[in-house]
Design a protein around this motif. Structure first.
Motif, PDB file in Angstrom:
ATOM      1  N   ARG A   1       6.254   8.353   1.272  1.00  0.00           N
ATOM      2  CA  ARG A   1       6.314   7.060   1.956  1.00  0.00           C
ATOM      3  C   ARG A   1       6.972   7.162   3.328  1.00  0.00           C
ATOM      4  O   ARG A   1       7.263   6.153   3.956  1.00  0.00           O
ATOM      5  CB  ARG A   1       7.079   6.058   1.085  1.00  0.00           C
TER       6      ARG A   1
ATOM      7  N   TRP B   1      -7.518   2.640   4.514  1.00  0.00           N
ATOM      8  CA  TRP B   1      -6.374   3.063   3.723  1.00  0.00           C
ATOM      9  C   TRP B   1      -6.684   4.255   2.804  1.00  0.00           C
ATOM     10  O   TRP B   1      -5.849   5.132   2.617  1.00  0.00           O
ATOM     11  CB  TRP B   1      -5.817   1.915   2.885  1.00  0.00           C
ATOM     12  N   GLN B   2      -7.866   4.304   2.221  1.00  0.00           N
ATOM     13  CA  GLN B   2      -8.161   5.399   1.314  1.00  0.00           C
ATOM     14  C   GLN B   2      -8.067   6.746   2.025  1.00  0.00           C
ATOM     15  O   GLN B   2      -7.503   7.710   1.492  1.00  0.00           O
ATOM     16  CB  GLN B   2      -9.553   5.233   0.692  1.00  0.00           C
TER      17      GLN B   2
ATOM     18  N   ARG C   1      -4.368   7.337   2.841  1.00  0.00           N
ATOM     19  CA  ARG C   1      -3.658   7.709   1.621  1.00  0.00           C
ATOM     20  C   ARG C   1      -3.912   9.173   1.273  1.00  0.00           C
ATOM     21  O   ARG C   1      -2.967   9.910   0.944  1.00  0.00           O
ATOM     22  CB  ARG C   1      -4.113   6.797   0.475  1.00  0.00           C
TER      23      ARG C   1
ATOM     24  N   LEU D   1       2.320   4.968  -3.159  1.00  0.00           N
ATOM     25  CA  LEU D   1       2.434   6.417  -3.015  1.00  0.00           C
ATOM     26  C   LEU D   1       3.699   6.911  -3.710  1.00  0.00           C
ATOM     27  O   LEU D   1       4.650   6.145  -3.913  1.00  0.00           O
ATOM     28  CB  LEU D   1       2.506   6.787  -1.531  1.00  0.00           C
TER      29      LEU D   1
ATOM     30  N   LEU E   1       0.831  -1.199   0.000  1.00  0.00           N
ATOM     31  CA  LEU E   1       0.000   0.000   0.000  1.00  0.00           C
ATOM     32  C   LEU E   1       0.874   1.261   0.000  1.00  0.00           C
ATOM     33  O   LEU E   1       0.623   2.211  -0.750  1.00  0.00           O
ATOM     34  CB  LEU E   1      -0.928  -0.002   1.217  1.00  0.00           C
TER      35      LEU E   1
END
Length: 319
Positions: free
Chosen positions: A47, A77-78, A81, A42, A38
């Motif tokens: 990161r 996660w969305q 992110r 990016l 995941l």
């Protein structure tokens, strides 16, 4: 280095002994294929371990216990992110002023300060903090809400008073206004769990900045620097300084910035991790301490000391 190694080094060299909760999380991420996949989706600059950990905290996720952290982060996660893409670490650590003060106080005053990578400009307020080097008498305003302790080794030129600052301005790609509650909360999320002293001095520095905000200019480290320096008063010593700026610049950007500073009529004070300015690292008279992140306070490219990343210790190099 790959992402797993980045998180492993973060645990071993930056977090170890400072925040057990984050050390556990960073080691867990370094060994978890799902989270690494995941994160690797990016852009490389996004990161960063502290950016992930702060984003999860900012969104209300767990900051301790890897199984719970992993479950929450994967599920959300969305949102994580999006936060990592829109926010920057911009850790505005006032404690680093304890590493800068002996260097700045040795320059002819008064001073005009230009901080690059200023974030919220908390380090621009260095003359408003109180400093305590070991058991020496405190330096700085007696009624200041922020005291910065620092352990020393060697002949640190601790000044009797803070330098006179007659002009100050900061430069940042995305300046932060601490009068905004969400911005202040983001800065607090960048302080590692268990570091109550760091959190207390951040809040004190935020109060100072909120009462009298330093001038902050949006712009590129190299491209906008010359115009800002040109505004500084000519009857002051103009100092361009930065702390922990260079991890956020690609090598080519770093080289352009260094060339820009060297081409200006200023004194240049840098306080960066040892690997970030190879020319400064090459001039060290002795080796670095093993397996811990070390900063190198330097004046005009000449290293003067070894320092803790948050100004917690200072080891002077010169006789």
């Amino acid at each position: 280095m790959d992402t797993a190694e980045w998180y492993r080094r973060f645990a071993e060299q930056e977090i170890r002994g400072r925040s057990p909760a984050y050390e556990d999380l960073a080691r867990g991420v370094a060994s978890d294929a799902r989270l690494l996949a995941l994160i690797d989706g990016l852009p490389p600059v996004k990161r960063q371990p502290n950016l992930l950990l702060a984003s999860v905290r900012f969104l209300g996720g767990p900051s301790a216990g890897f199984p719970a952290f992993r479950q929450w982060t994967v599920r959300h996660w969305q949102r994580v992110r999006e936060t990592m893409l829109t926010r920057r670490t911009q850790t505005n650590e006032a404690g680093r002023c304890a590493s800068l003060l002996p260097v700045l106080a040795g320059l002819p005053g008064p001073l005009a300060l230009v901080e690059v990578g200023a974030s919220a400009g908390l380090c621009l307020l260095l003359d408003r903090y109180r400093y305590r080097y070991d058991d020496r008498p405190a330096v700085g305003p007696a009624d200041g809400p922020v005291e910065l302790p620092c352990r020393t080794n060697g002949k640190v030129p601790v000044p009797a008073r803070v330098p006179e600052v007659v002009w100050r301005a900061g430069l940042d790609l995305e300046p932060l206004d601490v009068r905004d509650g969400e911005t202040a909360r983001w800065l607090e999320c960048l302080v590692w769990p268990g570091q109550d002293d760091r959190l207390a001095r951040l809040r004190g520095a935020v109060r100072l900045a909120g009462e009298d905000p330093p001038r902050l200019v949006r712009g590129d480290a190299a491209g906008a620097l010359g115009d800002l320096v040109a505004e500084a008063p000519r009857d002051a010593t103009v100092v361009v300084f930065h702390s922990a700026l260079l991890p956020y610049l690609e090598p080519a950007e770093r080289d352009r910035f260094v060339a820009a500073v060297r081409g200006l009529p200023v004194r240049w004070v840098s306080n960066e991790g040892s690997s970030r300015l190879p020319s400064v690292l090459a001039r060290l008279p002795r080796g670095l301490p093993g397996n811990r992140l070390t900063f190198l306070p330097a004046l005009d490219g000449e290293p003067l000391a070894l320092a803790g990343p948050h100004g917690e210790w200072l080891d002077w190099l010169t006789p």
